[in-house]
Design a protein around this motif. Structure first.
Motif: not given
Length: 105
Positions: A6-11, A25-32, A34-41
């Motif tokens: 449950d975290k953002l990973v490299r492409d 098992v993945t999904h594409t984050a929406d803009s909001v 994605y911003a939250d996941r980048l901060a967590a990353k």
């Protein structure tokens, strides 16, 4: 039993996982998200750098910073301009000053 990340990973991570005969098992984050996941990353990578202190870990921090800049339609040049302004106003960290406390007068 599956391993949950449950975290953002490299492409390329999903393809690398598939190459090991596992199914990501993945999904594409929406803009909001994605911003939250980048901060967590960024926090995750900073912690990893704190633990390891290698240039490889520092490069991971920089990769996340570049992704954040791109998501915000900004650039490294803009970030560096702001960095220079803050350095001119408050200084850098070259003098290694550690503020222990501020005593009342």
């Amino acid at each position: 039993m599956p391993t949950v990340y449950d975290k953002l990973v490299r492409d390329r991570i999903p393809a690398l996982i598939e190459a090991t005969d596992e199914q990501p098992v993945t999904h594409t984050a929406d803009s909001v998200e994605y911003a939250d996941r980048l901060a967590a990353k960024l926090r995750e990578e900073a912690t990893e750098f704190d633990d390891d202190r290698t240039l490889e870990e520092l490069a991971d921090v920089l990769e996340v910073i570049d992704a954040i800049l791109a998501h915000r339609d900004s650039s490294r040049a803009e970030l560096e301009r702001i960095q220079q302004e803050k350095r001119a106003e408050k200084g850098g960290f070259e003098d290694r000053i550690v503020l222990e406390r501020v005593d009342e007068q």
